[in-house]
Write a protein that holds these residues in place. Structure first.
Motif, mmCIF file in Angstrom:
data_model
loop_
_atom_site.group_PDB
_atom_site.id
_atom_site.type_symbol
_atom_site.label_atom_id
_atom_site.label_comp_id
_atom_site.label_asym_id
_atom_site.label_seq_id
_atom_site.Cartn_x
_atom_site.Cartn_y
_atom_site.Cartn_z
ATOM 1 N N PRO A 129 0.818 -1.225 0.000
ATOM 2 C CA PRO A 129 0.000 0.000 0.000
ATOM 3 C C PRO A 129 0.847 1.269 0.000
ATOM 4 C CG PRO A 129 -0.032 -1.035 2.162
ATOM 5 C CD PRO A 129 0.661 -1.992 1.252
ATOM 6 N N ARG A 130 0.218 2.379 -0.302
ATOM 7 C CA ARG A 130 0.914 3.661 -0.407
ATOM 8 C C ARG A 130 1.583 4.068 0.907
ATOM 9 N NH1 ARG A 130 0.786 8.179 -3.751
ATOM 10 N NH2 ARG A 130 2.461 9.551 -3.021
ATOM 11 N N ILE A 131 1.002 3.681 2.020
ATOM 12 C CA ILE A 131 1.563 4.081 3.310
ATOM 13 C C ILE A 131 2.954 3.484 3.505
ATOM 14 C CG2 ILE A 131 0.548 2.150 4.608
ATOM 15 C CD1 ILE A 131 0.116 4.141 6.911
ATOM 16 N N ILE A 132 3.217 2.299 2.954
ATOM 17 C CA ILE A 132 4.546 1.695 3.043
ATOM 18 C C ILE A 132 5.530 2.498 2.207
ATOM 19 C CG2 ILE A 132 5.911 -0.378 2.628
ATOM 20 C CD1 ILE A 132 3.913 -0.671 4.887
ATOM 21 N N ASP A 133 5.094 2.883 1.021
ATOM 22 C CA ASP A 133 5.933 3.710 0.143
ATOM 23 C C ASP A 133 6.310 5.017 0.840
ATOM 24 O OD1 ASP A 133 7.077 5.219 -1.884
ATOM 25 O OD2 ASP A 133 5.672 4.567 -3.409
ATOM 26 N N ASP A 134 5.318 5.700 1.409
ATOM 27 C CA ASP A 134 5.573 6.986 2.073
ATOM 28 C C ASP A 134 6.480 6.823 3.293
ATOM 29 O OD1 ASP A 134 3.966 8.194 0.202
ATOM 30 O OD2 ASP A 134 2.175 8.212 1.462
ATOM 31 N N THR A 135 6.249 5.772 4.076
ATOM 32 C CA THR A 135 7.060 5.551 5.270
ATOM 33 C C THR A 135 8.505 5.240 4.903
ATOM 34 O OG1 THR A 135 5.117 4.671 6.432
ATOM 35 C CG2 THR A 135 7.274 4.202 7.389
ATOM 36 N N ALA A 136 8.700 4.428 3.870
ATOM 37 C CA ALA A 136 10.054 4.091 3.422
ATOM 38 C C ALA A 136 10.772 5.342 2.908
ATOM 39 C CB ALA A 136 9.994 3.024 2.330
ATOM 40 N N ARG A 137 10.049 6.213 2.214
ATOM 41 C CA ARG A 137 10.647 7.469 1.740
ATOM 42 C C ARG A 137 11.066 8.357 2.905
ATOM 43 N NH1 ARG A 137 8.054 9.995 -3.639
ATOM 44 N NH2 ARG A 137 7.814 8.122 -4.905
ATOM 45 N N ASP A 138 10.208 8.442 3.911
ATOM 46 C CA ASP A 138 10.535 9.265 5.085
ATOM 47 C C ASP A 138 11.781 8.734 5.790
ATOM 48 O OD1 ASP A 138 8.399 10.927 4.615
ATOM 49 O OD2 ASP A 138 7.049 9.881 6.000
ATOM 50 N N LEU A 139 11.880 7.419 5.880
ATOM 51 C CA LEU A 139 13.056 6.816 6.513
ATOM 52 C C LEU A 139 14.321 7.131 5.713
ATOM 53 C CD1 LEU A 139 11.602 3.329 7.510
ATOM 54 C CD2 LEU A 139 12.410 5.082 9.094
ATOM 55 N N TYR A 140 14.230 7.009 4.390
ATOM 56 C CA TYR A 140 15.411 7.298 3.564
ATOM 57 C C TYR A 140 15.776 8.778 3.646
ATOM 58 C CZ TYR A 140 18.779 7.214 -0.178
ATOM 59 O OH TYR A 140 19.947 7.318 -0.894
ATOM 60 N N LYS A 141 14.770 9.642 3.736
ATOM 61 C CA LYS A 141 15.050 11.077 3.841
ATOM 62 C C LYS A 141 15.814 11.381 5.133
ATOM 63 C CE LYS A 141 11.777 13.632 2.297
ATOM 64 N NZ LYS A 141 10.503 14.378 2.194
ATOM 65 N N ARG A 142 15.459 10.692 6.211
ATOM 66 C CA ARG A 142 16.187 10.868 7.472
ATOM 67 C C ARG A 142 17.626 10.365 7.343
ATOM 68 N NH1 ARG A 142 13.097 8.194 12.303
ATOM 69 N NH2 ARG A 142 14.982 8.945 13.338
ATOM 70 N N VAL A 143 17.785 9.249 6.651
ATOM 71 C CA VAL A 143 19.125 8.716 6.419
ATOM 72 C C VAL A 143 19.970 9.725 5.640
ATOM 73 C CG1 VAL A 143 20.441 6.933 5.195
ATOM 74 C CG2 VAL A 143 18.427 6.304 6.515
ATOM 75 N N ASP A 144 19.372 10.323 4.620
ATOM 76 C CA ASP A 144 20.083 11.296 3.792
ATOM 77 C C ASP A 144 20.398 12.562 4.587
ATOM 78 O OD1 ASP A 144 20.906 12.163 0.953
ATOM 79 O OD2 ASP A 144 19.556 13.784 1.568
ATOM 80 N N ALA A 145 19.445 13.033 5.379
ATOM 81 C CA ALA A 145 19.643 14.266 6.154
ATOM 82 C C ALA A 145 20.758 14.109 7.181
ATOM 83 C CB ALA A 145 18.340 14.667 6.841
ATOM 84 N N LEU A 164 11.898 -1.938 7.068
ATOM 85 C CA LEU A 164 11.490 -1.262 8.296
ATOM 86 C C LEU A 164 10.077 -0.696 8.176
ATOM 87 C CD1 LEU A 164 14.689 0.690 9.408
ATOM 88 C CD2 LEU A 164 13.398 -0.920 10.799
ATOM 89 N N ALA A 165 9.767 -0.123 7.018
ATOM 90 C CA ALA A 165 8.432 0.445 6.818
ATOM 91 C C ALA A 165 7.352 -0.635 6.930
ATOM 92 C CB ALA A 165 8.358 1.137 5.452
ATOM 93 N N CYS A 166 7.625 -1.790 6.361
ATOM 94 C CA CYS A 166 6.664 -2.901 6.450
ATOM 95 C C CYS A 166 6.460 -3.338 7.893
ATOM 96 C CB CYS A 166 7.152 -4.081 5.603
ATOM 97 S SG CYS A 166 7.108 -3.805 3.824
ATOM 98 N N ARG A 167 7.534 -3.417 8.642
ATOM 99 C CA ARG A 167 7.432 -3.836 10.042
ATOM 100 C C ARG A 167 6.686 -2.792 10.873
ATOM 101 N NH1 ARG A 167 11.577 -7.721 11.404
ATOM 102 N NH2 ARG A 167 10.989 -7.435 13.598
ATOM 103 N N GLN A 168 6.975 -1.517 10.617
ATOM 104 C CA GLN A 168 6.346 -0.454 11.400
ATOM 105 C C GLN A 168 4.841 -0.362 11.149
ATOM 106 O OE1 GLN A 168 8.465 3.189 10.604
ATOM 107 N NE2 GLN A 168 10.253 2.599 11.803
ATOM 108 N N LYS A 169 4.419 -0.687 9.952
ATOM 109 C CA LYS A 169 2.999 -0.584 9.598
ATOM 110 C C LYS A 169 2.279 -1.929 9.686
ATOM 111 C CE LYS A 169 3.470 3.727 9.008
ATOM 112 N NZ LYS A 169 2.914 4.638 10.035
ATOM 113 N N SER A 170 2.871 -2.872 10.405
ATOM 114 C CA SER A 170 2.260 -4.183 10.668
ATOM 115 C C SER A 170 1.927 -4.947 9.384
ATOM 116 C CB SER A 170 0.984 -4.017 11.516
ATOM 117 O OG SER A 170 1.296 -3.402 12.757
ATOM 118 N N LEU A 171 2.768 -4.766 8.371
ATOM 119 C CA LEU A 171 2.661 -5.550 7.142
ATOM 120 C C LEU A 171 4.032 -6.158 6.849
ATOM 121 C CD1 LEU A 171 0.581 -3.081 4.944
ATOM 122 C CD2 LEU A 171 -0.229 -5.235 5.916
#
Length: 317
Positions: A129-145, A164-171
């Motif tokens: 789902p889209r929420i996994i995509d968005d969460t993974a992007r946010d995580l990568y943005k933090r890594v980059d920052a 990590l995004a899949c685990r955090q969103k219970s998928l």
């Protein structure tokens, strides 16, 4: 004293008579006979202005050369010249640093766009789902920052962000599934997972065998009766601690292996191991524990799930 200048109309250059330095080029020969009187007059005025300007430049060049030579001989630097040199040096450094900063920013933007594109492609391939995509992007943005990707495998960073995004969103998805999708070795993802979890303080979220059961059964093309039986087996095994200490993936694989035979839809342990991402030996070792406790695990309710269900169908380990 202003230097003597020589017009070389053959080459179109203006030369210093003392040192043969080229002061100007592309001069126009004003002596051409074909010019009209008015044109010659205007050209002469322009040449005169250019000559005065070039004489001034030449004089300044000679003065600077003489000043530099005298400073070198005496070992003393002029404060004015030093100040001008310092200003020029700072300006050049500032311009160089500004250009370098702009190039770094552009490079970071390109890397972010590439990473986001790969994350979206991977999520779409796994039908996440889209929420996994968005969460993974946010995580990568933090890594980059926080510049955590320096010296790291970028593909492993991207794969870990999805994991990590899949685990955090219970998928949750297994390492095997992420490896198969991203082509990143499991060891690299495991190391990067531990690193990012520590540096980002990211909650990985729990993963249980229940989360994996439905997806594994679907990938094995099992009917709903087999899936229902596998879930019930999993719950009974938890209550009795039959598979205590085993990983969620191993538990799910063993329960599906037992349930598929129980309801008459047998699946080979090798096929299940490929889907679950664990070895065939791991599944069979876990199944041995289930088989030894089969009379307490298999209930009448479980056998009513399918008219074909029978404990006699269970293979002997």
């Amino acid at each position: 004293m202003a230097p003597k200048l020589i017009h070389d109309f053959t080459s179109g250059d203006l030369l210093c008579a003392d040192c043969n330095t080229v002061i100007g080029d592309r001069l126009i020969d004003s002596r051409s006979a074909w010019r009209s009187t008015a044109k010659i007059s205007r050209q002469a005025e322009e040449d005169a202005r250019m000559l005065m300007s070039l004489q001034t430049i030449a004089a300044q060049a000679h003065d600077t050369t003489s000043s530099t030579s005298s400073q070198s001989d005496s070992g003393n630097n002029s404060p004015v010249a030093a100040g001008k040199d310092a200003i020029l040096s700072r300006a050049l450094r500032s311009r160089t640093h500004g250009r370098a900063a702009a190039q770094r920013h552009e490079r970071q933007e390109r890397n972010l766009v590439r990473a986001f594109s790969e994350i979206s492609t991977a999520c779409a391939t796994m039908d996440l789902p889209r929420i996994i995509d968005d969460t993974a992007r946010d995580l990568y943005k933090r890594v980059d920052a926080e510049n955590l990707h320096r010296g790291k495998n970028i593909d492993a960073i991207i794969a870990t962000c999805i994991f990590l995004a899949c685990r955090q969103k219970s998928l949750p998805r297994t390492f095997k599934e992420i490896c198969a999708l991203t082509k990143v070795p499991r060891k690299d993802i495991g190391r990067t997972f531990k690193f990012l979890k520590e540096k980002l303080g990211a909650e990985a979220g729990p993963m249980s065998s229940d989360d994996l059961m439905a997806r594994f059964c679907a990938n094995l093309s099992l009917l709903s009766s087999a899936q229902e039986c596998a879930v019930m087996l999993n719950q009974m095994a938890k209550q009795r601690d039959t598979l205590a200490g085993k990983s969620p993936v191993s538990i799910a694989g063993a329960c599906i292996y037992m349930a598929s035979h129980l309801v008459g839809q047998p699946r080979d342990a090798k096929v299940i191991s490929h889907v679950a991402g664990v070895s065939e030996v791991t599944i069979k070792n876990s199944y041995k524990l289930l088989f030894a406790d089969r009379h307490q695990l298999v209930s009448e309710e479980m056998l009513r799930v399918s008219p074909m269900a029978s404990i006699e169908f269970l293979p002997t380990p």
